[in-house]
Write a protein that holds these residues in place. Structure first.
Motif, mmCIF file in Angstrom:
data_model
loop_
_atom_site.group_PDB
_atom_site.id
_atom_site.type_symbol
_atom_site.label_atom_id
_atom_site.label_comp_id
_atom_site.label_asym_id
_atom_site.label_seq_id
_atom_site.Cartn_x
_atom_site.Cartn_y
_atom_site.Cartn_z
ATOM 1 N N ASP A 40 0.845 -1.197 0.000
ATOM 2 C CA ASP A 40 0.000 0.000 0.000
ATOM 3 C C ASP A 40 0.878 1.244 0.000
ATOM 4 O OD1 ASP A 40 -2.351 -1.431 0.024
ATOM 5 O OD2 ASP A 40 -2.461 -1.487 2.210
ATOM 6 N N PRO A 41 0.464 2.303 -0.680
ATOM 7 C CA PRO A 41 1.244 3.546 -0.661
ATOM 8 C C PRO A 41 1.311 4.127 0.751
ATOM 9 C CG PRO A 41 -0.547 3.673 -2.261
ATOM 10 C CD PRO A 41 -0.701 2.398 -1.533
ATOM 11 N N ARG A 42 2.436 4.739 1.078
ATOM 12 C CA ARG A 42 2.646 5.376 2.382
ATOM 13 C C ARG A 42 2.826 6.867 2.143
ATOM 14 N NH1 ARG A 42 7.255 6.521 5.403
ATOM 15 N NH2 ARG A 42 8.500 5.619 3.745
ATOM 16 N N VAL A 43 2.107 7.683 2.896
ATOM 17 C CA VAL A 43 2.175 9.138 2.746
ATOM 18 C C VAL A 43 3.467 9.631 3.380
ATOM 19 C CG1 VAL A 43 1.084 11.328 3.325
ATOM 20 C CG2 VAL A 43 -0.323 9.358 2.762
ATOM 21 N N THR A 44 4.271 10.334 2.582
ATOM 22 C CA THR A 44 5.512 10.909 3.111
ATOM 23 C C THR A 44 5.349 12.382 3.447
ATOM 24 O OG1 THR A 44 6.293 11.348 0.868
ATOM 25 C CG2 THR A 44 6.993 9.279 1.897
ATOM 26 N N ASP A 45 4.487 13.072 2.723
ATOM 27 C CA ASP A 45 4.277 14.496 2.977
ATOM 28 C C ASP A 45 2.884 14.880 2.504
ATOM 29 O OD1 ASP A 45 4.952 17.131 3.724
ATOM 30 O OD2 ASP A 45 5.419 17.619 1.648
ATOM 31 N N GLN A 46 2.197 15.672 3.309
ATOM 32 C CA GLN A 46 0.879 16.166 2.923
ATOM 33 C C GLN A 46 0.714 17.583 3.448
ATOM 34 O OE1 GLN A 46 -2.768 13.804 3.119
ATOM 35 N NE2 GLN A 46 -3.580 15.349 4.497
ATOM 36 N N THR A 47 0.142 18.424 2.612
ATOM 37 C CA THR A 47 -0.155 19.794 3.003
ATOM 38 C C THR A 47 -1.585 20.109 2.585
ATOM 39 O OG1 THR A 47 2.142 20.424 2.636
ATOM 40 C CG2 THR A 47 0.539 22.202 2.779
ATOM 41 N N VAL A 48 -2.356 20.627 3.533
ATOM 42 C CA VAL A 48 -3.719 21.069 3.247
ATOM 43 C C VAL A 48 -3.784 22.551 3.600
ATOM 44 C CG1 VAL A 48 -6.159 20.819 3.785
ATOM 45 C CG2 VAL A 48 -4.691 18.799 3.740
ATOM 46 N N GLY A 89 -0.536 19.606 8.073
ATOM 47 C CA GLY A 89 0.285 18.585 7.432
ATOM 48 C C GLY A 89 -0.318 17.207 7.582
ATOM 49 N N LYS A 90 0.558 16.204 7.537
ATOM 50 C CA LYS A 90 0.077 14.829 7.558
ATOM 51 C C LYS A 90 -0.308 14.347 8.953
ATOM 52 C CE LYS A 90 4.424 12.308 7.855
ATOM 53 N NZ LYS A 90 5.207 11.245 7.265
ATOM 54 N N GLU A 91 -0.176 15.188 9.959
ATOM 55 C CA GLU A 91 -0.544 14.784 11.313
ATOM 56 C C GLU A 91 -2.046 14.567 11.470
ATOM 57 O OE1 GLU A 91 -0.646 19.221 11.160
ATOM 58 O OE2 GLU A 91 0.895 17.770 10.661
#
Length: 151
Positions: free
Chosen positions: A80-88, A106-108
């Motif tokens: 499965d893909p793993r999120v390394t970075d996310q910004t909203v 962020g990804k928190e």
């Protein structure tokens, strides 16, 4: 002997390339300097659209909430893909269309949902596969049930 070693090396090379990791970007590409340029009380919907473009999506309950979502993932082979970075980036507007707040997370905030096993828990009696398959045979023609003919 040389053909076998060459075939083994080619086979090993193909096996290693099949397990190569993949990186992927989805969503909006957020320029931090442009995102920081959005100021509450100064900008409006038109200026935000000119600066950042159209949002990834708007709020379901309030169309004055705009969201710009950016996500980077890595994946190894068939995992499965793993999120390394996310910004909203969340831009909120008032009824007149002026910016009232700009928030960035962020990804928190990503929620991990773990399924409850391979069976869905239900209330009531437990029936086997054959009970479910053949359990309704003969029950339709009983008097007093909906759909049955009464004479």
């Amino acid at each position: 002997m040389a053909k076998r070693s060459i075939a083994a090396i080619i086979g090993l090379g193909l096996a290693l390339t099949a397990c190569a990791g993949m990186r992927e970007h989805r969503g909006f590409i957020i320029d931090k300097s442009l995102a920081q340029a959005i100021q509450p009380g100064i900008d409006n919907k038109d200026s935000v659209t000119k600066t950042l473009g159209r949002p990834t999506f708007t709020g379901q309950f309030d169309p004055n909430d705009w969201y710009y979502v950016s996500r980077n993932t890595t994946q190894l082979a068939f995992r499965d893909p793993r999120v390394t970075d996310q910004t909203v980036l969340h831009v909120r507007f008032d009824q007149a269309g002026n910016v009232t707040a700009v928030n960035q997370t962020g990804k928190e905030l990503i929620a991990a949902v773990d399924p409850s096993g391979d069976k869905t828990p239900t209330l009531g009696r437990k029936r086997s596969f054959f009970d479910e398959l053949f359990g309704n045979i003969g029950t339709i023609s009983q008097p007093g049930l909906p759909g049955s003919r009464q004479q």
